[in-house]
Design a protein around this motif. Structure first.
Motif, short mmCIF file in Angstrom:
data_model
loop_
_atom_site.label_atom_id
_atom_site.label_comp_id
_atom_site.label_asym_id
_atom_site.label_seq_id
_atom_site.Cartn_x
_atom_site.Cartn_y
_atom_site.Cartn_z
N SER A 204 -5.33 17.95 14.06
CA SER A 204 -5.22 19.23 13.35
C SER A 204 -6.34 19.36 12.33
CB SER A 204 -3.85 19.38 12.69
OG SER A 204 -3.64 18.39 11.71
N LYS A 205 -6.81 18.24 11.78
CA LYS A 205 -7.98 18.26 10.87
C LYS A 205 -9.20 18.78 11.63
CE LYS A 205 -10.88 15.04 8.20
NZ LYS A 205 -11.04 13.64 7.78
N ILE A 206 -9.40 18.29 12.84
CA ILE A 206 -10.52 18.76 13.65
C ILE A 206 -10.34 20.24 13.98
CG2 ILE A 206 -11.64 18.59 15.91
CD1 ILE A 206 -11.14 15.61 15.84
N GLN A 207 -9.14 20.62 14.38
CA GLN A 207 -8.89 22.01 14.75
C GLN A 207 -9.15 22.94 13.57
OE1 GLN A 207 -8.31 22.64 17.97
NE2 GLN A 207 -8.65 24.77 17.46
N GLU B 177 -12.47 23.22 23.26
CA GLU B 177 -11.32 22.62 23.89
C GLU B 177 -11.53 21.15 24.22
OE1 GLU B 177 -12.36 25.88 25.09
OE2 GLU B 177 -10.94 26.56 23.58
N GLY B 178 -12.74 20.68 24.11
CA GLY B 178 -13.05 19.28 24.40
C GLY B 178 -12.33 18.30 23.51
N PHE B 179 -11.79 18.78 22.39
CA PHE B 179 -11.07 17.89 21.48
C PHE B 179 -9.67 17.57 21.96
CE2 PHE B 179 -14.18 19.89 18.69
CZ PHE B 179 -14.69 18.78 18.06
N GLN B 180 -9.11 18.41 22.76
CA GLN B 180 -7.68 18.31 23.08
C GLN B 180 -7.30 17.01 23.78
OE1 GLN B 180 -7.05 22.03 25.01
NE2 GLN B 180 -7.02 23.15 23.08
N ASP B 181 -8.09 16.54 24.71
CA ASP B 181 -7.78 15.30 25.42
C ASP B 181 -8.84 14.23 25.21
OD1 ASP B 181 -5.41 16.33 26.60
OD2 ASP B 181 -6.63 17.43 28.05
N LEU B 182 -9.52 14.32 24.11
CA LEU B 182 -10.63 13.41 23.84
C LEU B 182 -10.11 12.03 23.42
CD1 LEU B 182 -13.71 13.11 23.44
CD2 LEU B 182 -13.34 13.80 21.06
N PRO B 183 -10.40 11.00 24.22
CA PRO B 183 -10.04 9.66 23.77
C PRO B 183 -11.04 9.20 22.70
CG PRO B 183 -11.07 9.58 25.94
CD PRO B 183 -10.99 11.02 25.53
N LEU B 184 -10.52 8.79 21.57
CA LEU B 184 -11.37 8.37 20.46
C LEU B 184 -11.50 6.86 20.42
CD1 LEU B 184 -10.02 10.78 17.71
CD2 LEU B 184 -12.13 11.01 19.03
N HIS B 185 -12.48 6.38 19.71
CA HIS B 185 -12.75 4.95 19.61
C HIS B 185 -11.84 4.25 18.62
CE1 HIS B 185 -14.94 6.59 16.21
NE2 HIS B 185 -14.97 5.37 15.71
N ILE B 186 -11.08 5.00 17.83
CA ILE B 186 -10.17 4.42 16.85
C ILE B 186 -8.80 5.07 16.98
CG2 ILE B 186 -11.96 3.82 15.15
CD1 ILE B 186 -11.19 6.40 13.62
N ASP B 187 -7.79 4.38 16.51
CA ASP B 187 -6.47 4.99 16.42
C ASP B 187 -6.47 5.91 15.21
OD1 ASP B 187 -5.42 3.63 18.61
OD2 ASP B 187 -4.86 1.90 17.39
N VAL B 188 -5.99 7.11 15.42
CA VAL B 188 -5.97 8.09 14.34
C VAL B 188 -4.54 8.59 14.14
CG1 VAL B 188 -8.36 8.85 14.61
CG2 VAL B 188 -6.58 9.96 15.94
N PRO B 189 -4.22 8.98 12.92
CA PRO B 189 -2.89 9.55 12.69
C PRO B 189 -2.76 10.89 13.41
CG PRO B 189 -4.21 9.63 10.68
CD PRO B 189 -5.01 8.89 11.70
N GLU B 190 -1.53 11.30 13.60
CA GLU B 190 -1.24 12.54 14.32
C GLU B 190 -1.96 13.75 13.74
OE1 GLU B 190 0.17 14.39 17.53
OE2 GLU B 190 0.55 12.30 17.08
N HIS B 191 -2.08 13.81 12.41
CA HIS B 191 -2.69 14.97 11.76
C HIS B 191 -4.21 15.03 11.95
CE1 HIS B 191 -3.54 12.00 8.62
NE2 HIS B 191 -4.48 12.84 8.20
#
Length: 125
Positions: free
Chosen positions: A57-60, A40-54
C-alpha cells in the motif's frame, strides 16, 4: 546492486552497461533496482526481502500520488522505474533511453543521500 528487469524495451545488456557508469560502491551495495512495465507490475512482484503487509500500500500510495517515472524507497534500498510512465514522457526512443540513464542516476543520488544523511533523511523528506 541487483537489477530485476521486467520491462518490454530495456534489455539486460543495456542495464549491465549502464551500471558501469555508477561507482563501484553503488555496484557493490545492497540496492535493488526493479524495472517494471507498468503500474500494475507491483501487484505480483516478488521482492528480495520480506516486507510487512502495508508495504504494497506504501508503493500504491507513492504511485497514485506521483507523476514520477521512478522513485527510491528508504530504508528498503529499492529503486523502481516504471517503463510505461517513461514512455509517455519521451518523444522518441533516443529520449526514452537517455531518460532511463538519467532517472536511474537521479534515484541513485537519493539512495546515496539516504546513507549519508542516515536518520536525518526523514527531515529532508
Amino acid at each position: 546492486m541487483n537489477i530485476i528487469n521486467e520491462s518490454r524495451h530495456i534489455k539486460d545488456q543495456q542495464l549491465e552497461e549502464l551500471s558501469y557508469l555508477f561507482s563501484e560502491e553503488v555496484r557493490e551495495s545492497d540496492l535493488y533496482i526493479y524495472i517494471l512495465k507498468d503500474d500494475e507490475g507491483f501487484q505480483d512482484l516478488p521482492l528480495h526481502i520480506d516486507v510487512p503487509e502495508h508495504f504494497y500500500s506504501k508503493i500504491q500510495r507513492t504511485i497514485e500520488g506521483s507523476y514520477s517515472e521512478a522513485f527510491c524507497l528508504y530504508p528498503e534500498n529499492m529503486i523502481f522505474l516504471i517503463e510505461e510512465r517513461l514512455l509517455q514522457h519521451s518523444s522518441d526512443w533516443n529520449e526514452f533511453y537517455a531518460n532511463v540513464a538519467f532517472l536511474l542516476s537521479h534515484e541513485l543520488r537519493h539512495f546515496q543521500q539516504s546513507y549519508f544523511l542516515e536518520d536525518r533523511i526523514f527531515i529532508m523528506l
